[in-house]
Design a protein around this motif. Structure first.
Motif, PDB file in Angstrom:
ATOM      1  N   GLN A  92       0.859  -1.182   0.000  1.00  0.00           N
ATOM      2  CA  GLN A  92       0.000   0.000   0.000  1.00  0.00           C
ATOM      3  C   GLN A  92       0.895   1.231   0.000  1.00  0.00           C
ATOM      4  N   VAL A  93       0.603   2.159  -0.886  1.00  0.00           N
ATOM      5  CA  VAL A  93       1.383   3.397  -0.968  1.00  0.00           C
ATOM      6  C   VAL A  93       0.491   4.552  -0.523  1.00  0.00           C
ATOM      7  N   ASP A  94       0.826   5.115   0.620  1.00  0.00           N
ATOM      8  CA  ASP A  94       0.156   6.334   1.072  1.00  0.00           C
ATOM      9  C   ASP A  94       0.981   7.488   0.539  1.00  0.00           C
ATOM     10  N   PHE A  95       0.324   8.467  -0.070  1.00  0.00           N
ATOM     11  CA  PHE A  95       1.075   9.566  -0.678  1.00  0.00           C
ATOM     12  C   PHE A  95       0.344  10.882  -0.510  1.00  0.00           C
ATOM     13  N   ASN A  96       1.108  11.948  -0.622  1.00  0.00           N
ATOM     14  CA  ASN A  96       0.576  13.297  -0.553  1.00  0.00           C
ATOM     15  C   ASN A  96       0.507  13.818  -1.991  1.00  0.00           C
ATOM     16  N   PRO A  97      -0.687  13.995  -2.560  1.00  0.00           N
ATOM     17  CA  PRO A  97      -0.798  14.434  -3.949  1.00  0.00           C
ATOM     18  C   PRO A  97      -0.216  15.823  -4.211  1.00  0.00           C
ATOM     19  N   LEU A 130       2.737  16.482  -3.274  1.00  0.00           N
ATOM     20  CA  LEU A 130       4.153  16.184  -3.472  1.00  0.00           C
ATOM     21  C   LEU A 130       4.411  15.250  -4.654  1.00  0.00           C
ATOM     22  N   ILE A 131       3.502  14.318  -4.878  1.00  0.00           N
ATOM     23  CA  ILE A 131       3.637  13.371  -5.990  1.00  0.00           C
ATOM     24  C   ILE A 131       2.243  12.972  -6.450  1.00  0.00           C
ATOM     25  N   ILE A 164       3.248   7.950  -9.504  1.00  0.00           N
ATOM     26  CA  ILE A 164       3.398   6.656  -8.832  1.00  0.00           C
ATOM     27  C   ILE A 164       3.166   5.534  -9.834  1.00  0.00           C
ATOM     28  N   LEU A 165       2.137   5.666 -10.662  1.00  0.00           N
ATOM     29  CA  LEU A 165       1.872   4.646 -11.692  1.00  0.00           C
ATOM     30  C   LEU A 165       3.052   4.500 -12.647  1.00  0.00           C
ATOM     31  N   ARG A 166       3.689   5.625 -12.980  1.00  0.00           N
ATOM     32  CA  ARG A 166       4.858   5.558 -13.860  1.00  0.00           C
ATOM     33  C   ARG A 166       5.938   4.664 -13.248  1.00  0.00           C
ATOM     34  N   HIS A 167       6.147   4.806 -11.957  1.00  0.00           N
ATOM     35  CA  HIS A 167       7.131   3.971 -11.266  1.00  0.00           C
ATOM     36  C   HIS A 167       6.681   2.508 -11.212  1.00  0.00           C
TER      37      HIS A 167
END
Length: 180
Positions: free
Chosen positions: A24-29, A31-32, A37-40
């Motif tokens: 699970q990837v929690d992220f701050n939109p 910042l990214i 994230i999908l590209r990675h």
């Protein structure tokens, strides 16, 4: 680390049912972006192949219509780029089940002096699992990151002097972050 995509309640590694092992990837939109994230994600695996077992399949789980649209659009882009069918599964995330504590931060667990730092700071299993510092250290000791990143972020980690020295030695020996 955890499990998603299946119907079995309370999956475990020994009793996973029809779930897939996932992160699970929690992220701050701010910042990214989800697209970044999908590209990675697309760059991190071969989307032309998929594992025979659902446990290890390549999958992207999305939350909400905007993420679904982005995942499907980037999947179409991958298919066009590759000129063949993409076998990575794109599916809704109904629920993420955290894996057992001993499956969390796998690479970091091989470095007892660093694990001791978390004990010293009073971390329980849940806090360790959710810790940004533990995630960063896990990445560093598994070879992701640079010496420059380590030095820039080191003051945020809250490590003792022996912990800092141990981490720097791991990186210097090449069993951790790449040079850069």
């Amino acid at each position: 680390m955890g499990y998603a995509g299946g119907r079995k309640p309370e999956p475990t590694y020994r009793s996973m049912g029809d779930h897939t092992e996932t992160t699970q990837v929690d992220f701050n939109p701010a910042l990214i972006s989800y697209r970044e994230i999908l590209r990675h994600v697309w760059a991190s695996h071969d989307p032309r192949r998929n594992h025979y077992s659902r446990q290890y399949q390549n999958a992207i789980f999305y939350s909400g219509e905007a993420q679904k649209a982005a995942a499907l659009e980037t999947m179409a882009g991958e298919q066009a780029r590759l000129g063949r069918e993409v076998k990575t599964v794109v599916a809704p995330l109904d629920r993420f089940w955290a894996a057992e504590h001993y499956h969390q931060k796998y690479y970091l667990r091989g470095h007892q002096p660093l694990l001791g730092e978390f004990s010293r700071l009073g971390y329980d299993d849940a806090r360790f699992r959710e810790s940004r510092v533990a995630a960063r250290l896990n990445g560093l000791v598994s070879g992701f990151g640079t010496k420059a990143q380590l030095e820039r972020e080191l003051p945020e980690y809250g490590l003792s002097d022996p912990g800092v020295m141990y981490l720097r030695n791991v990186i210097a020996e090449g069993s951790g972050a790449t040079c850069g």
